[in-house]
Design an enzyme around this catalytic site. Structure first.
Site, PDB file in Angstrom:
ATOM      1  N   LYS A 118      -0.121  40.161 -44.732  1.00  0.00           N
ATOM      2  CA  LYS A 118       0.306  41.396 -45.432  1.00  0.00           C
ATOM      3  C   LYS A 118      -0.900  41.839 -46.256  1.00  0.00           C
ATOM      4  O   LYS A 118      -0.986  41.614 -47.466  1.00  0.00           O
ATOM      5  CB  LYS A 118       1.541  41.098 -46.286  1.00  0.00           C
ATOM      6  CG  LYS A 118       2.273  42.350 -46.739  1.00  0.00           C
ATOM      7  CD  LYS A 118       3.632  42.008 -47.326  1.00  0.00           C
ATOM      8  CE  LYS A 118       4.223  43.182 -48.083  1.00  0.00           C
ATOM      9  NZ  LYS A 118       4.443  44.395 -47.302  1.00  0.00           N
TER      10      LYS A 118
HETATM   11  N1  PMP Z   1       6.785  44.944 -41.569  1.00  0.00           N
HETATM   12  C1  PMP Z   1       5.927  45.485 -42.435  1.00  0.00           C
HETATM   13  C2  PMP Z   1       4.702  46.142 -41.919  1.00  0.00           C
HETATM   14  C3  PMP Z   1       6.189  45.435 -43.809  1.00  0.00           C
HETATM   15  O1  PMP Z   1       5.351  45.995 -44.684  1.00  0.00           O
HETATM   16  C4  PMP Z   1       7.368  44.823 -44.265  1.00  0.00           C
HETATM   17  C5  PMP Z   1       7.664  44.775 -45.742  1.00  0.00           C
HETATM   18  N2  PMP Z   1       7.067  43.667 -46.343  1.00  0.00           N
HETATM   19  C6  PMP Z   1       8.238  44.268 -43.326  1.00  0.00           C
HETATM   20  C7  PMP Z   1       7.911  44.354 -41.987  1.00  0.00           C
HETATM   21  C8  PMP Z   1       9.481  43.560 -43.749  1.00  0.00           C
HETATM   22  O2  PMP Z   1       9.157  42.351 -44.391  1.00  0.00           O
HETATM   23  P1  PMP Z   1      10.085  41.733 -45.495  1.00  0.00           P
HETATM   24  O3  PMP Z   1      11.434  41.648 -44.936  1.00  0.00           O
HETATM   25  O4  PMP Z   1       9.489  40.392 -45.763  1.00  0.00           O
HETATM   26  O5  PMP Z   1      10.022  42.623 -46.688  1.00  0.00           O
END
Ligand code: PMP
Length: 304
Positions: A157
């Site tokens: 991320k």
């Molecule tokens: N994909 C992307 C590109 C994201 O930025 C996020 C948000 N963090 C998610 C998926 C979903 O991840 P999460 O459920 O851990 O928030």
């Protein structure tokens, strides 16, 4: 944005307005940062942070992928986050930890630059709207492809990856849609700009696999566990665009987006054009867990 009093920066709580950085910070120029998005929900026992430890584990994994040394442990981050929420007197909030290569040398190699860390928290409502949660949203298949691990690591991320997401989001909005869906460079479905995607077909739940280049979402992991416990089979496989068009139900998952139904893609109505029954059941279970009403997963709530 609803300001709070404090931001945690490199080990100290400082005033929101003083949380600034040098304009020559490496991360600002080259996108060399990693971050998280976490939510704390109001419960009858006070604020509870959802899957806090898992978010910080992913932050450290993102840092490992981009070879960034982080001077804090998961436990240190947990303590700092808890303290920040208490001092800001927040009942529910969105939490944004960010680590980035700071001010030092210019040029692409960040190795000699310090790693700066901040954690901010503020009140933030639903990401795709209250109505979106109930009625579903309209999506556009993006002209931007989701980056893959030969381009920029999709499982990290990292701040750099979010130009890709921001371009897709803007394009979707400019075309009159609520959100984008990105294909990967193999041409199969990857994810939304900040959400993972799930498809319901014949009472089974389908979603993507790590090799489809979506971020490994913590909400997606939560939904897979909830679904299995509701006796809904979960299958991870590459999904093509056509399958989305003829799905019975579709929804996005994410910390910000929570569980948001998708009712239309590029002019095709999905299923009944409303939030589907399985989506509703999963969404309700998710909110019952985050609000502390459903006590089946105590390890997921970190009470303050
Ligand atoms: N994909 C992307 C590109 C994201 O930025 C996020 C948000 N963090 C998610 C998926 C979903 O991840 P999460 O459920 O851990 O928030």
């Amino acid at each position: 944005m609803k300001e709070t009093q404090y931001i945690w920066q490199n080990g100290k709580l400082i005033d929101w307005k003083d949380a600034t950085t040098h304009v020559l910070s490496h991360g600002l120029h080259y996108g060399t940062g990693v971050f998280e998005g976490i939510r704390a929900y109001e419960t009858h026992k006070g604020p509870a942070i959802f899957r806090l430890e898992d978010h910080y584990k992913r932050l450290l994994n993102s840092a490992k992928i981009i070879q960034m040394p982080i001077p804090y442990s998961v436990n240190h981050f947990i303590e700092a986050t808890t303290d920040l929420i208490i001092k800001n007197k927040l009942k529910s909030c969105y939490i944004r930890p960010l680590c980035y290569f700071g001010y030092g040398e210019m040029g692409l190699n960040p190795q000699n630059n310090p790693v700066d860390t901040i954690i901010a928290a503020w009140e933030w409502g639903t990401y795709l709207g209250e109505e979106g949660l109930k009625k579903g949203i309209r999506c556009k298949i993006s002209s931007w492809a989701r980056l893959d691990s030969r381009i920029s690591p999709p499982l990290a991320k990292s701040t750099a990856n979010y130009l890709n997401s921001a371009l897709a989001k803007r394009e979707a909005l400019a075309c009159g849609f609520d959100e984008a869906i990105l294909l990967n460079t193999n041409g199969t479905i990857a994810e939304g700009p900040g959400e993972n995607i799930f498809m319901v077909k014949d009472n089974c739940l389908f979603t993507t696999h790590a090799a489809d280049n979506a971020l490994l979402g913590i909400t997606a992991n939560t939904i897979k566990i909830i679904a299995k416990n509701l006796n809904i089979p979960v299958i991870e496989k590459p999904i093509i665009r056509d399958e989305l068009f003829i799905a019975d139900e579709l929804f996005f998952t994410g910390t910000a987006a929570e569980v948001t139904p998708i009712r239309e893609i590029d002019g095709r109505i999905i299923g009944s054009g409303q939030r589907g029954h399985i989506t509703e059941k999963i969404q309700q279970t998710y909110f019952d867990i985050t609000s502390g009403k459903n006590k089946s997963y105590p390890e997921w709530l970190h009470f303050i």
